[in-house]
Design a protein around this motif. Structure first.
Motif, PDB file in Angstrom:
ATOM      1  N   HIS A  40       0.838  -1.194   0.000  1.00  9.70           N
ATOM      2  CA  HIS A  40       0.000   0.000   0.000  1.00  9.70           C
ATOM      3  C   HIS A  40       0.877   1.250   0.000  1.00  9.70           C
ATOM      4  O   HIS A  40       1.156   1.816   1.051  1.00  9.70           O
ATOM      5  CB  HIS A  40      -0.916   0.008   1.227  1.00  9.70           C
ATOM      6  N   PRO A  41       1.291   1.718  -1.174  1.00  5.24           N
ATOM      7  CA  PRO A  41       2.138   2.913  -1.211  1.00  5.24           C
ATOM      8  C   PRO A  41       1.399   4.160  -0.732  1.00  5.24           C
ATOM      9  O   PRO A  41       2.028   5.148  -0.384  1.00  5.24           O
ATOM     10  CB  PRO A  41       2.542   3.023  -2.682  1.00  5.24           C
ATOM     11  N   ALA A  76       9.360  10.133   1.393  1.00  2.00           N
ATOM     12  CA  ALA A  76       9.874   9.226   0.363  1.00  2.00           C
ATOM     13  C   ALA A  76       8.797   8.249  -0.085  1.00  2.00           C
ATOM     14  O   ALA A  76       8.692   7.927  -1.277  1.00  2.00           O
ATOM     15  CB  ALA A  76      11.099   8.472   0.879  1.00  2.00           C
ATOM     16  N   ILE A  77       7.984   7.783   0.860  1.00  2.00           N
ATOM     17  CA  ILE A  77       6.889   6.869   0.514  1.00  2.00           C
ATOM     18  C   ILE A  77       5.891   7.577  -0.393  1.00  2.00           C
ATOM     19  O   ILE A  77       5.422   7.004  -1.381  1.00  2.00           O
ATOM     20  CB  ILE A  77       6.206   6.322   1.789  1.00  2.00           C
ATOM     21  N   THR A  83       5.220   8.176  -8.045  1.00  2.00           N
ATOM     22  CA  THR A  83       5.944   7.595  -9.177  1.00  2.00           C
ATOM     23  C   THR A  83       5.208   6.374  -9.715  1.00  2.00           C
ATOM     24  O   THR A  83       5.065   6.213 -10.935  1.00  2.00           O
ATOM     25  CB  THR A  83       7.379   7.227  -8.767  1.00  2.00           C
ATOM     26  N   ILE A  84       4.737   5.517  -8.829  1.00  2.00           N
ATOM     27  CA  ILE A  84       3.980   4.341  -9.256  1.00  2.00           C
ATOM     28  C   ILE A  84       2.740   4.772 -10.032  1.00  2.00           C
ATOM     29  O   ILE A  84       2.460   4.258 -11.120  1.00  2.00           O
ATOM     30  CB  ILE A  84       3.572   3.470  -8.050  1.00  2.00           C
ATOM     31  N   ALA A  85       1.987   5.727  -9.496  1.00  2.00           N
ATOM     32  CA  ALA A  85       0.762   6.183 -10.157  1.00  2.00           C
ATOM     33  C   ALA A  85       1.065   6.810 -11.512  1.00  2.00           C
ATOM     34  O   ALA A  85       0.376   6.538 -12.503  1.00  2.00           O
ATOM     35  CB  ALA A  85       0.033   7.176  -9.258  1.00  2.00           C
ATOM     36  N   GLU A  90       1.015   6.290 -17.392  1.00  2.00           N
ATOM     37  CA  GLU A  90       1.731   6.334 -18.671  1.00  2.00           C
ATOM     38  C   GLU A  90       1.578   5.018 -19.421  1.00  2.00           C
ATOM     39  O   GLU A  90       1.359   5.001 -20.638  1.00  2.00           O
ATOM     40  CB  GLU A  90       3.214   6.635 -18.435  1.00  2.00           C
ATOM     41  N   LYS A  91       1.688   3.919 -18.703  1.00  2.00           N
ATOM     42  CA  LYS A  91       1.557   2.598 -19.317  1.00  2.00           C
ATOM     43  C   LYS A  91       0.157   2.408 -19.877  1.00  2.00           C
ATOM     44  O   LYS A  91      -0.023   1.869 -20.972  1.00  2.00           O
ATOM     45  CB  LYS A  91       1.897   1.515 -18.296  1.00  2.00           C
TER      46      LYS A  91
END
Length: 96
Positions: A40-41, A76-77, A83-85, A90-91
């Motif tokens: 869970h980021p 940082a989390i 970054t993940i989102a 983008e993908k």
């Protein structure tokens, strides 16, 4: 990872993208259109403290240490979650 509901074996054709000592399949994908993460980021310090508080296998000292680590690493989390989102969106755009 604190929870016991983890995917311990990947399905045929899945590709492991990330692993930890406690979760061998922390992130994975099936082909190009199905992605999964087992963490869970987005977790808040309060939610994490709640989860840790219910883990009876941890000592009080360990619970306190873990909560303080999450609190100190929160910036940082948050950056990691963003970054993940961003990369995920983008993908999605690339494959749409």
């Amino acid at each position: 990872m604190m929870l016991s509901d983890v995917l311990s074996t990947l399905p045929d054709g899945a590709v492991r993208l990330a692993a930890t000592a406690l979760c061998p399949n922390a992130a994975f994908r099936m082909r190009e259109s199905a992605w999964g993460i087992q963490f869970h980021p987005e977790v808040s310090v309060g939610s994490f403290a709640h989860w840790v508080g219910h883990n009876q296998s941890l000592t009080s000292e360990t619970r306190t240490r873990l909560i303080e680590e999450v609190r100190s690493e929160r910036p940082a989390i948050t950056d990691f979650a963003k970054t993940i989102a961003r990369r995920f969106s983008e993908k999605v755009r690339e494959t749409a």
